[in-house]
Design an enzyme around this catalytic site. Structure first.
Site, short mmCIF file in Angstrom:
data_model
loop_
_atom_site.label_atom_id
_atom_site.label_comp_id
_atom_site.label_asym_id
_atom_site.label_seq_id
_atom_site.Cartn_x
_atom_site.Cartn_y
_atom_site.Cartn_z
CG PHE A 141 -9.32 -53.94 -10.30
CD1 PHE A 141 -10.60 -53.77 -9.78
CD2 PHE A 141 -8.42 -52.90 -10.19
CE1 PHE A 141 -10.96 -52.58 -9.19
CE2 PHE A 141 -8.78 -51.70 -9.59
CZ PHE A 141 -10.04 -51.55 -9.09
NE ARG A 142 -6.33 -56.29 -14.98
CZ ARG A 142 -5.03 -56.36 -15.07
NH1 ARG A 142 -4.44 -57.37 -15.63
NH2 ARG A 142 -4.27 -55.41 -14.57
CD GLN B 241 -1.03 -48.79 -14.35
OE1 GLN B 241 -1.76 -49.45 -15.07
NE2 GLN B 241 0.19 -49.18 -14.05
CG HIS C 237 -6.58 -45.64 -13.69
ND1 HIS C 237 -5.84 -46.79 -13.57
CD2 HIS C 237 -6.64 -45.38 -15.03
CE1 HIS C 237 -5.48 -47.22 -14.77
NE2 HIS C 237 -5.94 -46.37 -15.67
CB CYS D 143 -23.19 -29.00 -8.05
SG CYS D 143 -22.67 -29.76 -6.51
CB CYS E 43 -24.41 -33.68 -3.77
SG CYS E 43 -23.78 -32.00 -3.79
CG ASN F 203 6.35 -56.28 -12.36
OD1 ASN F 203 5.56 -55.90 -11.50
ND2 ASN F 203 6.30 -55.87 -13.62
#
Ligand code: ZN
Length: 245
Positions: free
Chosen positions: A36-37, A102, A120, A131, A149, A215
């Site tokens: 995302f970042r 995540q 997440h 519903c 739906c 990492n």
């Protein structure tokens, strides 16, 4: 990768009663799923307001166009990489008891991992906010937006955590329990910036657990909670660990 550190990590894993992996965007980058970042991240090219729950409910048509472009046009076809496969193999061989991820890309399950806590949620499921009906993403007609739906015709929402939403209660409970249960935490491809997920390895360390970090470069964890830092691509480090076990 330092072979002495690798050997130390392997010994810790072999000697542990319970090992969990805690994964983030870094493990899926090699599958072509952007984080995302960061410079080439999703938010460099898309408007984050599509994942704001208030905005989504107010403008579902607009939000869904963006959400489909980000999560469903390409990611449904993403394949697990060697890092996901190595973790699935470790679980099968009895060296790994679970994964807390995540990520919402479903790649651990595609790789064959069984015990996966989706902190997440998952892009694989769409949920009706009225519903509670659940639809699998690969069964949805993506031509006509927004997806609705079949029972009550309300707009479906991806079953992952939007901005302004709480962590799914069961996932939060299970992940927190592992900070007490697992003796070794394998922290992979996550830099420790997204709360509340980021605090899990910190809690584990406080509870006396061993933190092994994988990492490509040092993170918020490296100098604070990490016991053994294995610097390198997740696929290469995890393959090397699995080979030595
Ligand atoms: Zn419904």
């Amino acid at each position: 990768m330092d072979s002495l550190l690798l050997e130390q990590a392997v010994e810790k894993i072999r000697g542990a009663k319970r090992v969990v992996a805690f994964t983030g965007a870094g493990i899926s980058v090699e599958s072509g799923v952007p984080p995302f970042r960061g410079e080439n991240g999703i938010w460099a090219n898309h408007d984050p307001s599509c994942l704001d729950v208030k905005n989504f409910n107010a403008n579902p048509d607009e939000a869904w166009k963006e959400i489909r472009a980000i999560f469903y046009d390409h990611f449904l076809a993403a394949r697990p990489n060697a890092a996901h496969l190595a973790l699935a193999e470790m679980e099968k061989a009895g060296y790994l008891q679970g994964i807390i991820t995540q990520n919402i890309d479903n790649l651990h399950q595609k790789a064959g991992s069984k015990n996966v806590v989706e902190f997440h949620g998952s892009s694989q499921r769409l949920v009706c906010q009225t519903c509670g009906e659940i639809r699998q993403a690969d069964e949805v007609n993506w031509v006509k937006l927004p997806p609705r739906c079949e029972d009550c015709n309300m707009v479906l929402k991806p079953d992952f955590v939007f901005f302004g939403e709480a962590i799914p209660m069961q996932a939060h409970k299970q992940a927190s329990a592992e900070t007490l249960m697992a003796d070794v935490w394998l922290v992979i491809g996550t830099t420790g910036e997204v709360m509340p997920a980021a605090s899990l390895p910190v809690d584990a360390k406080r509870n006396g657990k061993t933190i092994i970090e994988v990492n490509v470069c040092p993170s918020n964890y490296t100098d604070t909670v990490t016991d053994i830092f294995l610097e390198g691509k997740a696929s290469e480090v995890l393959k090397a660990i699995m080979k030595s076990l």
